[in-house]
Design a protein around this motif. Sequence first.
Motif, mmCIF file in Angstrom:
data_model
loop_
_atom_site.group_PDB
_atom_site.id
_atom_site.type_symbol
_atom_site.label_atom_id
_atom_site.label_comp_id
_atom_site.label_asym_id
_atom_site.label_seq_id
_atom_site.Cartn_x
_atom_site.Cartn_y
_atom_site.Cartn_z
ATOM 1 N N MET A 13 0.842 -1.189 0.000
ATOM 2 C CA MET A 13 0.000 0.000 0.000
ATOM 3 C C MET A 13 0.880 1.242 0.000
ATOM 4 S SD MET A 13 -3.180 -1.121 0.035
ATOM 5 C CE MET A 13 -3.869 0.492 0.116
ATOM 6 N N ILE A 14 0.457 2.223 -0.734
ATOM 7 C CA ILE A 14 1.187 3.481 -0.819
ATOM 8 C C ILE A 14 0.832 4.324 0.406
ATOM 9 C CG2 ILE A 14 1.502 5.592 -2.161
ATOM 10 C CD1 ILE A 14 0.723 3.913 -4.642
ATOM 11 N N PRO A 15 1.839 4.806 1.148
ATOM 12 C CA PRO A 15 1.537 5.597 2.344
ATOM 13 C C PRO A 15 0.996 6.989 2.006
ATOM 14 C CG PRO A 15 3.899 5.496 2.001
ATOM 15 C CD PRO A 15 3.277 4.612 0.966
ATOM 16 N N TYR A 16 0.270 7.542 2.954
ATOM 17 C CA TYR A 16 -0.152 8.941 2.912
ATOM 18 C C TYR A 16 0.891 9.700 3.718
ATOM 19 C CZ TYR A 16 -4.722 7.236 1.379
ATOM 20 O OH TYR A 16 -5.742 6.640 0.686
ATOM 21 N N ILE A 17 1.320 10.860 3.235
ATOM 22 C CA ILE A 17 2.385 11.613 3.881
ATOM 23 C C ILE A 17 1.860 13.001 4.268
ATOM 24 C CG2 ILE A 17 4.718 12.554 3.661
ATOM 25 C CD1 ILE A 17 4.672 9.513 3.490
ATOM 26 N N GLY A 18 2.000 13.334 5.543
ATOM 27 C CA GLY A 18 1.668 14.666 6.040
ATOM 28 C C GLY A 18 2.950 15.381 6.416
ATOM 29 N N THR A 19 3.119 16.619 5.951
ATOM 30 C CA THR A 19 4.345 17.375 6.241
ATOM 31 C C THR A 19 4.015 18.809 6.618
ATOM 32 O OG1 THR A 19 4.617 17.987 3.912
ATOM 33 C CG2 THR A 19 5.806 16.026 4.671
ATOM 34 N N SER A 20 4.907 19.377 7.416
ATOM 35 C CA SER A 20 4.836 20.797 7.752
ATOM 36 C C SER A 20 6.236 21.275 8.086
ATOM 37 C CB SER A 20 3.928 21.040 8.961
ATOM 38 O OG SER A 20 3.911 22.419 9.291
ATOM 39 N N ASN A 21 6.540 22.498 7.690
ATOM 40 C CA ASN A 21 7.827 23.071 8.091
ATOM 41 C C ASN A 21 7.653 24.353 8.884
ATOM 42 O OD1 ASN A 21 7.146 24.862 6.111
ATOM 43 N ND2 ASN A 21 8.786 24.315 4.710
ATOM 44 N N ASP A 22 6.415 24.601 9.357
ATOM 45 C CA ASP A 22 6.196 25.783 10.193
ATOM 46 C C ASP A 22 5.188 25.539 11.318
ATOM 47 O OD1 ASP A 22 3.745 25.748 8.909
ATOM 48 O OD2 ASP A 22 3.986 27.690 7.949
ATOM 49 N N SER A 23 4.635 24.352 11.423
ATOM 50 C CA SER A 23 3.635 23.926 12.403
ATOM 51 C C SER A 23 2.313 24.690 12.310
ATOM 52 C CB SER A 23 4.176 23.966 13.839
ATOM 53 O OG SER A 23 4.318 25.276 14.311
ATOM 54 N N LYS A 24 2.113 25.454 11.252
ATOM 55 C CA LYS A 24 0.830 26.134 11.017
ATOM 56 C C LYS A 24 0.057 25.499 9.872
ATOM 57 C CE LYS A 24 -0.104 30.715 12.133
ATOM 58 N NZ LYS A 24 -0.858 30.556 13.253
ATOM 59 N N ILE A 25 0.771 25.054 8.840
ATOM 60 C CA ILE A 25 0.139 24.413 7.694
ATOM 61 C C ILE A 25 0.740 23.024 7.511
ATOM 62 C CG2 ILE A 25 -0.349 24.516 5.223
ATOM 63 C CD1 ILE A 25 -0.016 27.528 5.344
ATOM 64 N N PHE A 26 -0.148 22.024 7.472
ATOM 65 C CA PHE A 26 0.242 20.635 7.263
ATOM 66 C C PHE A 26 -0.354 20.179 5.935
ATOM 67 C CE2 PHE A 26 0.784 21.310 11.670
ATOM 68 C CZ PHE A 26 1.750 20.419 12.108
ATOM 69 N N TYR A 27 0.480 19.679 5.063
ATOM 70 C CA TYR A 27 0.035 19.199 3.757
ATOM 71 C C TYR A 27 -0.090 17.683 3.790
ATOM 72 C CZ TYR A 27 1.365 23.875 2.357
ATOM 73 O OH TYR A 27 1.463 25.229 2.269
ATOM 74 N N LEU A 28 -1.131 17.163 3.169
ATOM 75 C CA LEU A 28 -1.334 15.719 3.093
ATOM 76 C C LEU A 28 -1.260 15.309 1.628
ATOM 77 C CD1 LEU A 28 -1.974 13.126 4.702
ATOM 78 C CD2 LEU A 28 -4.397 13.621 4.315
ATOM 79 N N ASN A 29 -0.382 14.339 1.347
ATOM 80 C CA ASN A 29 -0.159 13.858 -0.014
ATOM 81 C C ASN A 29 -0.335 12.351 -0.069
ATOM 82 O OD1 ASN A 29 1.175 16.346 -1.333
ATOM 83 N ND2 ASN A 29 2.268 16.099 0.591
ATOM 84 N N HIS A 30 -0.712 11.880 -1.247
ATOM 85 C CA HIS A 30 -0.793 10.437 -1.494
ATOM 86 C C HIS A 30 -0.363 10.186 -2.925
ATOM 87 C CE1 HIS A 30 -3.011 6.563 -2.271
ATOM 88 N NE2 HIS A 30 -2.288 6.270 -1.203
ATOM 89 N N ASN A 31 0.641 9.343 -3.079
ATOM 90 C CA ASN A 31 1.133 8.998 -4.406
ATOM 91 C C ASN A 31 1.535 10.261 -5.188
ATOM 92 O OD1 ASN A 31 1.884 7.115 -6.294
ATOM 93 N ND2 ASN A 31 -0.169 6.895 -7.163
ATOM 94 N N SER A 32 2.219 11.177 -4.515
ATOM 95 C CA SER A 32 2.722 12.444 -5.083
ATOM 96 C C SER A 32 1.625 13.430 -5.472
ATOM 97 C CB SER A 32 3.627 12.187 -6.291
ATOM 98 O OG SER A 32 4.715 11.378 -5.919
ATOM 99 N N LYS A 33 0.397 13.220 -5.003
ATOM 100 C CA LYS A 33 -0.700 14.148 -5.286
ATOM 101 C C LYS A 33 -1.157 14.780 -3.980
ATOM 102 C CE LYS A 33 -2.308 11.600 -9.257
ATOM 103 N NZ LYS A 33 -3.282 10.660 -9.764
ATOM 104 N N ILE A 34 -1.368 16.093 -3.999
ATOM 105 C CA ILE A 34 -1.836 16.798 -2.808
ATOM 106 C C ILE A 34 -3.314 16.505 -2.594
ATOM 107 C CG2 ILE A 34 -2.244 19.059 -1.773
ATOM 108 C CD1 ILE A 34 0.245 20.053 -3.234
#
Length: 160
Positions: A1-22
């Motif tokens: 299964m392809i993981p879902y990835i959540g990232t943030s570099n400022d702790s205010k906005i978190f982006y969620l991606n799956h299979n390189s798509k936002i």
Amino acid sequence: MIPYIGTSNDSKIFYLNHNSKIIGDLYYSSLQHAEVHLSSGQLFTFSNTEEWNSAIELKENERTLLTTQLGWNGIDMEIIGSQKRYLLKMRKYFNGPYFLLDESGHELFTVDIVFKWSKKDFKYTFNPAPYFDNLHNKELILFSAMHGINYYLSILYSGN
């Protein structure tokens, strides 16, 4: 299964991606109020509903879609209307990983988290079970899990 990835570099906005798509983002205007913006254009809001801030609702406009409740066993989630319940728990105190269980005790996903507090970098890796992608509202469940973990960790580390 392809993981879902959540990232943030400022702790205010978190982006969620799956299979390189936002899929969307989770934006915090404060710890008590956050918005989810899906790439489809839908907007949802998280807000605390109790004086002790342990209950959180996810709403679309004024309609409550999902509630979360912080408790001793973990973070309890309920999807309103379907009456489906989930429990987000930690395997180890403070450092995870986290895992989401359905009402039958089946593991829907695990969440591995990497924090770099000094840089405010966060990375969430949601490793889904094969049947997770068949769930209705899976994006809202993922964002609710990420928000619940953020909220829980902010309480733990702030000393409140």
